[in-house]
Design an enzyme around this catalytic site. Structure first.
Site, PDB file in Angstrom:
ATOM      1  N   THR A 464       0.803  -1.224   0.000  1.00  0.00           N
ATOM      2  CA  THR A 464       0.000   0.000   0.000  1.00  0.00           C
ATOM      3  C   THR A 464       0.834   1.271   0.000  1.00  0.00           C
ATOM      4  O   THR A 464       0.360   2.326  -0.400  1.00  0.00           O
ATOM      5  CB  THR A 464      -0.863   0.027   1.264  1.00  0.00           C
ATOM      6  OG1 THR A 464       0.013  -0.150   2.391  1.00  0.00           O
ATOM      7  CG2 THR A 464      -1.891  -1.083   1.256  1.00  0.00           C
ATOM      8  N   THR A 589       0.550   7.044  -3.815  1.00  0.00           N
ATOM      9  CA  THR A 589       0.111   5.770  -3.236  1.00  0.00           C
ATOM     10  C   THR A 589      -1.407   5.742  -3.086  1.00  0.00           C
ATOM     11  O   THR A 589      -2.025   4.687  -3.213  1.00  0.00           O
ATOM     12  CB  THR A 589       0.807   5.508  -1.882  1.00  0.00           C
ATOM     13  OG1 THR A 589       0.575   6.620  -1.023  1.00  0.00           O
ATOM     14  CG2 THR A 589       2.298   5.307  -2.068  1.00  0.00           C
ATOM     15  N   GLY A 659      -8.032   2.041   1.543  1.00  0.00           N
ATOM     16  CA  GLY A 659      -7.703   0.735   0.950  1.00  0.00           C
ATOM     17  C   GLY A 659      -8.883   0.031   0.309  1.00  0.00           C
ATOM     18  O   GLY A 659      -8.708  -0.794  -0.577  1.00  0.00           O
ATOM     19  N   GLU A 660     -10.097   0.340   0.766  1.00  0.00           N
ATOM     20  CA  GLU A 660     -11.228  -0.485   0.342  1.00  0.00           C
ATOM     21  C   GLU A 660     -12.301   0.248  -0.440  1.00  0.00           C
ATOM     22  O   GLU A 660     -13.011  -0.362  -1.250  1.00  0.00           O
ATOM     23  CB  GLU A 660     -11.809  -1.187   1.570  1.00  0.00           C
ATOM     24  CG  GLU A 660     -10.872  -2.286   1.993  1.00  0.00           C
ATOM     25  CD  GLU A 660     -11.038  -2.775   3.408  1.00  0.00           C
ATOM     26  OE1 GLU A 660     -11.567  -3.857   3.592  1.00  0.00           O
ATOM     27  OE2 GLU A 660     -10.603  -2.072   4.342  1.00  0.00           O
TER      28      GLU A 660
HETATM   29 MO1  MOS Z   1      -9.384  -5.805   4.476  1.00  0.00          MO
HETATM   30  S1  MOS Z   1     -10.656  -7.171   3.617  1.00  0.00           S
HETATM   31  O1  MOS Z   1     -10.225  -5.391   5.885  1.00  0.00           O
HETATM   32  O2  MOS Z   1      -7.950  -6.619   4.827  1.00  0.00           O
END
Ligand code: MOS
Length: 697
Positions: A464, A589, A659-660
């Site tokens: 990441t 990033t 991240g999601e």
């Molecule tokens: Mo993420 S699916 O909470 O690593």
């Protein structure tokens, strides 16, 4: 904290370990090389349900170089309370095809594999049940859904409101099982230090949590378990908790009395490292003829295994997304003879928002309202589920910015009318959301006589850019150049930290880093003492004392597709994501996270599916030839931008975690675009040609 002096946060600092990675010197778990290492191969059940009656190990053990064959008949007893997937070889029961039923240890990988082929496993097979259905007699209501949400919610009077609504949509959407496929499959090297100490080189999303779980499972003092994971090639949730593969490797090293290496094969990842549950989702939306929502119903049916309960929180996004007085959500689970589902990028929001945002598109059409306008119209003032204030909510800004940049105002809503040669063109959109939380973490900051700084925290960089952004955060907090700072992460001997999960890495670790840097600055306010200085910080209490607010990121995604009129192949010509996700620490990033999530969302829409064979009792596509993830050729133009947002009420960083959210909503936007292009509504992912071809006129 002064963010202005060094200006590191917000700058495009290059990945600190980038050079090591591209030159191949960054070491991943399997690449460590302890002396006298042996190799473990995991042997998997060939039946979907039943028992291992016995294993004839004689031919395998006769092979030169074979050190041990472990199975339920001779395995090390784990701590009594070890449960679920981690109770490796503790019972002869087979709960799913592909479960670990034996481990072969040999002095080479090749010998271990050869020995595996010589094992004779005597099974008592029983009939299995692997099919999720919304009328399955085994469906039940779990006590909570992942990680601790209410299973069902009910506000207002849904049935009455839905019954009286001027416009209604009532449809069922389906998503298949999907398997996490990071580039680096799971790998572990276990090195015992006598009988009570352990070193693990392990590919994971959090060395602190691996240490805790392994120590508990093997009844060791956590201080004697050392987990080393400086570089990790992705996880998407599958490495968030230690898998049975870790336990099997530690066991193998104990029996062999040698360090043991184990690499999960790509094929084995389809049984042993978790996956996204398939879902069946019944959506019922009711609205006035003006498009104002009056009723939202979201019923979810999903699966778990017989060994462990994992109940995905599929409907949680629906609870807070739109203003609506009457809403009901529910989750029902059935235990099947399959592996236990687990976390996969945005568990809950990802499949749930596919269904909700598809249904909203259908509602927009039924009301004759533009889908962007429909979402703006239903944007709530406060969290509709609990009445809490949003720490910040800029969904409308994302929708408007995206619509403008994408050229949405030129869109003719009529479906199936834009054709150029063999291609039908269409556009679609959907909203995104993801919670913005954080978890307790600790950090240490040091300064040397010469004014060099070291930050220590058991954070994880799974690709990441965590190491890089923590350096930037520390640079601003210390008001020194980032070149004077070394951030040490990926090691359980460092201060305990949250794992890289739930989009909580940067926010959890960053808060600890800011805290510890402030403390260190107090110590060195006048001058650096002889011998340097050291500060410790823990965000534990501070996390619990956060005010009651609704904290979420938001986004809007716009997609253009073209659909081949003959083959029904769908191509994504253009994808634009606009996100409001708090302060962006590093544009390079961050962009990678957003477009990575969107790319995975395009894969979910068009390619990814684990295909279940009910007779065989397992998912049958076990590699990239059969399980399709997007390649460069599938992705033409994916752009991500963000709304400037500094939410100081989520954490001192003002950042929300990224991240999601990129994967949330993408699949709905693609499905909505396919409908716009073709006039055909596909309510079952992925949208492969076979589902579409016969319906194109
Ligand atoms: Mo993420 S699916 O909470 O690593």
């Amino acid at each position: 904290m002064s963010a202005t002096v060094t200006g590191a946060v917000g700058s495009s600092l290059r990945r600190i370990e980038g050079r090591e990675k591209v030159t191949g010197t960054a070491r991943y778990a399997y690449e460590y090389d302890p002396d006298d290492v042996a190799y473990a191969v995991l042997v998997q059940a060939a039946i979907a349900r039943g028992e291992v009656r016995g294993v004839d190990v004689s031919r395998a053990l006769a092979l030169p170089g074979v050190l041990a064959v472990i199975w339920a008949g001779n395995a090390h007893r784990l701590a009594q309370d070890t449960q679920g997937e981690l109770a490796v070889l503790q019972s002869p029961r087979v709960a799913y095809r592909g479960q670990i039923v034996a481990v072969v240890v040999a002095d080479s990988q090749e010998t271990a594999r050869q020995a595996q082929a010589l094992l004779k496993i005597d099974y008592a097979a029983e009939s299995h049940d692997v099919l999720l259905r919304e009328d399955h007699p085994g469906l039940y209501k779990p006590d909570k859904v992942n990680p601790a949400f209410a299973t069902d919610t009910d506000r207002g009077d849904f049935e009455a409101a839905f019954g009286e609504a001027a416009v209604t949509v009532e449809e069922t959407y389906r998503t298949p099982a999907m398997h996490n496929n990071p580039m680096e499959p799971h790998a572990t090297i276990a090195v015992w230090q006598g009988d009570d100490g352990l070193i693990l080189y392990d590919s994971n999303q959090g060395s602190s949590s691996v240490r805790q779980v392994v120590a508990k499972t093997f009844e060791l003092d956590p201080e004697r378990v050392h987990v080393i994971a400086p570089h990790v090639g992705g996880g998407f949730g599958s490495k968030g908790q230690p898998r049975p593969t870790v336990v099997a490797t530690v066991m193998a090293a104990k029996v062999a009395r040698r360090p043991v290496k184990m690499a999960v094969t790509r094929q084995q990842m389809f049984s042993l490292t978790g996956y996204r549950t398939p879902t069946i989702q019944r959506l019922r939306l009711g609205a006035g003829s003006d498009g104002r929502l009056v009723a939202i119903g979201h019923e979810v049916y999903e699966q778990s295994s017989t060994v462990q309960e994992f109940a995905e929180q599929t409907a949680v996004g629906t609870r807070m997304m739109y203003a609506c007085a009457n809403a009901r959500t529910s989750h029902r689970l059935v235990r099947l003879d399959l592996p236990t589902p687990s976390w996969m990028r945005a568990p809950g929001e990802c499949p749930g928002m596919y269904a909700l945002e598809s249904a909203l598109d259908e509602l927009a059409i039924a009301c004759g309202i533009d889908p962007v306008a429909l979402r703006v119209l239903n944007d709530p003032e406060r969290d509709p589920e609990n009445g809490r204030e949003f720490s910040s909510r800029n969904l409308v800004a994302c929708l408007q910015e995206g619509a403008e940049r994408f050229g949405w105002d030129r869109r003719d809503p009529t479906p199936g009318v834009r054709r150029d040669g063999r291609w039908l063109y269409g556009t679609g959109m959907a909203s995104s959301t993801y919670p913005a939380n954080r978890q307790p973490s600790q950090a240490i900051a040091r300064v040397s006589d010469e004014g060099r700084f070291t930050i220590e925290i058991a954070a994880a960089d799974i690709g990441t850019g965590a190491r890089t952004v923590l350096t930037q955060i520390a640079a601003d907090a210390l008001e020194v150049d980032s070149g004077r700072i070394e951030v040490k992460i990926g090691d359980s001997d460092l201060p305990q930290a949250m794992l890289a999960g739930g989009s909580m890495g940067t926010t959890s670790w960053g808060t600890a880093v800011i805290g510890v840097c402030a403390k260190l600055r107090e110590l060195i306010a006048d001058r650096i003492p002889a011998g340097g200085a050291e500060a410790h910080f823990d965000t534990a209490e501070d996390v619990e004392q956060q005010p009651e607010l609704s904290r979420h990121s938001f986004g809007a995604q716009f997609i253009e597709v073209r659909v081949d009129v003959d083959s029904a192949e769908v191509q994504v010509a253009r994808a634009l994501g606009v996100f409001a996700a708090g302060r962006i620490i590093n544009p390079i990033t961050a962009r990678s996270q957003f477009i990575g999530g969107m790319t995975m969302g395009i894969g979910m829409a068009l390619h990814e599916q684990s295909v279940l064979d009910p007779e065989f009792g397992d998912y049958v596509n076990h590699d990239f030839a059969g399980y399709h993830i997007p390649t460069c050729a599938d992705i033409e133009e994916v752009a991500a931008i963000w709304i400037d947002e500094h939410d100081s009420r989520v954490n001192p960083l003002g950042a929300k975690g990224i991240g999601e959210i990129g994967i949330v909503g993408t699949a709905a936007a693609v499905a909505n675009a396919v409908h716009h292009a073709t006039g055909v509504r596909i309510r079952e992912l992925p949208i492969v040609p076979s589902k579409l071809v016969s319906r194109l006129s």
